[in-house]
Design an enzyme around this catalytic site. Sequence first.
Site, PDB file in Angstrom:
ATOM      1  N   CYS A   1    -142.908  52.888  67.873  1.00  0.00           N
ATOM      2  CA  CYS A   1    -142.071  54.253  68.214  1.00  0.00           C
ATOM      3  C   CYS A   1    -142.194  55.219  66.936  1.00  0.00           C
ATOM      4  O   CYS A   1    -142.880  56.291  66.920  1.00  0.00           O
ATOM      5  CB  CYS A   1    -140.876  54.323  68.887  1.00  0.00           C
ATOM      6  SG  CYS A   1    -140.884  53.436  70.437  1.00  0.00           S
TER       7      CYS A   1
HETATM    8  N1  LIG Z   1    -141.427  49.314  72.312  1.00  0.00           N
HETATM    9  C1  LIG Z   1    -140.438  50.101  72.419  1.00  0.00           C
HETATM   10  O1  LIG Z   1    -139.478  49.832  71.801  1.00  0.00           O
HETATM   11  C2  LIG Z   1    -140.559  51.372  72.962  1.00  0.00           C
HETATM   12  C3  LIG Z   1    -139.314  52.276  73.311  1.00  0.00           C
HETATM   13  C4  LIG Z   1    -139.256  53.273  73.690  1.00  0.00           C
HETATM   14  C5  LIG Z   1    -140.672  53.763  74.215  1.00  0.00           C
HETATM   15  N2  LIG Z   1    -141.554  53.064  74.227  1.00  0.00           N
HETATM   16  C6  LIG Z   1    -142.914  53.623  74.828  1.00  0.00           C
HETATM   17  O2  LIG Z   1    -143.334  53.050  75.880  1.00  0.00           O
HETATM   18  C7  LIG Z   1    -144.766  53.033  76.188  1.00  0.00           C
HETATM   19  C8  LIG Z   1    -144.970  51.222  76.368  1.00  0.00           C
HETATM   20  O3  LIG Z   1    -144.581  50.705  75.258  1.00  0.00           O
HETATM   21  P1  LIG Z   1    -144.607  49.256  75.085  1.00  0.00           P
HETATM   22  O4  LIG Z   1    -143.704  48.887  73.757  1.00  0.00           O
HETATM   23  O5  LIG Z   1    -143.816  48.587  76.222  1.00  0.00           O
HETATM   24  O6  LIG Z   1    -145.943  48.932  75.032  1.00  0.00           O
HETATM   25  P2  LIG Z   1    -146.529  47.180  75.171  1.00  0.00           P
HETATM   26  O7  LIG Z   1    -147.847  47.238  74.614  1.00  0.00           O
HETATM   27  O8  LIG Z   1    -145.534  46.246  75.063  1.00  0.00           O
HETATM   28  O9  LIG Z   1    -146.856  47.237  76.727  1.00  0.00           O
HETATM   29  C9  LIG Z   1    -147.839  48.047  77.361  1.00  0.00           C
HETATM   30  C10 LIG Z   1    -148.592  47.151  78.427  1.00  0.00           C
HETATM   31  O10 LIG Z   1    -149.177  48.053  79.341  1.00  0.00           O
HETATM   32  C11 LIG Z   1    -150.522  47.267  79.670  1.00  0.00           C
HETATM   33  N3  LIG Z   1    -151.553  48.225  79.794  1.00  0.00           N
HETATM   34  C12 LIG Z   1    -152.162  48.744  79.033  1.00  0.00           C
HETATM   35  N4  LIG Z   1    -153.198  49.589  79.776  1.00  0.00           N
HETATM   36  C13 LIG Z   1    -152.844  49.497  81.138  1.00  0.00           C
HETATM   37  C14 LIG Z   1    -153.638  49.944  82.156  1.00  0.00           C
HETATM   38  N5  LIG Z   1    -154.532  50.886  82.313  1.00  0.00           N
HETATM   39  N6  LIG Z   1    -152.955  49.563  83.369  1.00  0.00           N
HETATM   40  C15 LIG Z   1    -151.802  48.546  83.460  1.00  0.00           C
HETATM   41  N7  LIG Z   1    -151.401  48.007  82.213  1.00  0.00           N
HETATM   42  C16 LIG Z   1    -152.002  48.663  81.084  1.00  0.00           C
HETATM   43  C17 LIG Z   1    -150.807  46.140  78.462  1.00  0.00           C
HETATM   44  O11 LIG Z   1    -151.542  45.228  78.633  1.00  0.00           O
HETATM   45  C18 LIG Z   1    -149.217  45.896  78.248  1.00  0.00           C
HETATM   46  O12 LIG Z   1    -148.735  44.926  78.715  1.00  0.00           O
HETATM   47  C19 LIG Z   1    -145.217  53.424  75.096  1.00  0.00           C
HETATM   48  O13 LIG Z   1    -145.523  54.875  75.344  1.00  0.00           O
HETATM   49  C20 LIG Z   1    -144.139  53.525  73.843  1.00  0.00           C
HETATM   50  O14 LIG Z   1    -144.355  54.600  73.083  1.00  0.00           O
HETATM   51  C21 LIG Z   1    -141.693  51.816  73.907  1.00  0.00           C
END
Ligand SMILES: NC(=O)c1ccc[n+]([C@@H]2O[C@H](COP(=O)([O-])OP(=O)(O)OC[C@H]3O[C@@H](n4cnc5c(N)ncnc54)[C@H](O)[C@@H]3O)[C@@H](O)[C@H]2O)c1
Length: 478
Positions: free
Chosen positions: A280
């Site tokens: 992030c």
């Molecule tokens: N990790 C954090 O602390 C956090 C906090 C707030 C916001 N976010 C935001 O949330 C979003 C997700 O982050 P995250 O940390 O959960 O990511 P992550 O990588 O942990 O998880 C994302 C998941 O999406 C899946 N994926 C990718 N493309 C896909 C598709 N086309 N169809 C289905 N699944 C698909 C991946 O396999 C993965 O399991 C991002 O935009 C991030 O900026 C993350």
Amino acid sequence: MKAVTSNPLAQDLLRRIDGSTVRSGVIGLGYVGLPLAVALARGGATVVGLDIDTRKVDAIARGVSYISDVESEEVAELVVAGRLRATSDFSALASLDTVNICVPTPLRKTKDPDVSYMVAAVERVADHLHPGMLVILESTTYPGTTEELVQPLLEATGLVAGRDFFLAFSPERVDPGNPEFNTTNVPKVVGGLTETCAALAAALYERSIDRVVTVKSTKAAEMVKLLENTFRAVNIGLVNEIAMMCDTLGIDVWEVVEAAATKPFGFMPFYPGPGLGGHCIPIDPFYLSWKAKQNGFEARFIELAGQVNGHMPQYVVSKVADALNGKRKALNGARVLVLGVAYKRDVDDLRESPALDVMKTLKEKGADVAYSDPHVPALDGSLWDSPHSLHSLELDARTLDQFDCTVIVTDHQAFDYELILAHSDCVVDARNALGHRYAPSVVRLGAPLPRPMQSPVERKASQLSATQSQVGDIQRVA
Ligand SMILES: NC(=O)c1ccc[n+]([C@@H]2O[C@H](COP(=O)([O-])OP(=O)(O)OC[C@H]3O[C@@H](n4cnc5c(N)ncnc54)[C@H](O)[C@@H]3O)[C@@H](O)[C@H]2O)c1
């Protein structure tokens, strides 16, 4: 809600949400998606998680959690009760009432947004979009994404947003590894394309989240997340600069921040460190600056904070060189043990971790680098531009004795800091993990080299010598 809409599709969806017969989908079962899927299921929805990663899908089918903030027992319980399942078959979307999109939004090498994951997920939704469906984007993104990117992709089906289906944006605020705050007790911000869209999204979240805050547009909701993370990035950049300044001035930045934090108003402590990490804070502000640039606006604070924070791994390496220099050793050829490679305390997440940059730079300067991290058993060489993959070393006296310098990059609670002090005669502490313990072997980021407490006589003598040298300076200038 009744006052907001007479749309029968909205009223039908609201009845399902209120009656706990709603069928919800979550696309992307990562750090954000899995906790959300569990929270929605706990709130009464029947949830289908959709992910292209079949290992995650299989784990959920077995009732196993791969996210440290989610207990396996909780997943197993929901799976057995039929409230949660996972699949890679996106045709499941056809039977869902709501879908939340939680896929990655990384940056390209050029620091431009990489929206490809989001586009791929939205296209899957479009394939199965049906009247009455509520689509909520949760991935962090630039202001305007929901209206400019998601809405047209979904409306290409011929269905109209706000009339035939509903569209909203709600930023995720999960803080992995934080035992105090979780998906349920962190207020959720929601912005809808229309008032009805916002009201439906709020109704869905209210079933499982303590407090929902509605803003007037999807753009405002997108901007909320970017303000929060830009605030963090800029303040960390400021305190990192203050740390380097304190180093030059012979002041202990940690003592300064602690003392300033006693002010009960108008100050919030941020702490210096080896640089930004995670999915992030190092990334999100650049989504905003990219969008601002598209509109002819230069986001100067973001760019400056990015420069300062991006320099911190090199600053840590310069501290390692100084510490070794104090032992009459060169960085080139030194054996350096990096403690903690995850981007923050007590997590296993390596994304954007500054430890990787520290290791890479140490290696480029000729150091022989190893690491220890109880949360990261192995480290692929490609992550730090090395031909060699590494395994985490057991942190014991024998290991510590073998290294010329130990660098604390991430302050995991599992580390035995007394042991580190006892068995390393050269320690660089980038997190103040060793606190106020006096040890001549420790070099702390943003603090002068350690000095034992002076006796009153010694203090008088050093004050006198400082005064004499200042008088000398003044005479020379005169
Ligand atoms: N990790 C954090 O602390 C956090 C906090 C707030 C916001 N976010 C935001 O949330 C979003 C997700 O982050 P995250 O940390 O959960 O990511 P992550 O990588 O942990 O998880 C994302 C998941 O999406 C899946 N994926 C990718 N493309 C896909 C598709 N086309 N169809 C289905 N699944 C698909 C991946 O396999 C993965 O399991 C991002 O935009 C991030 O900026 C993350």
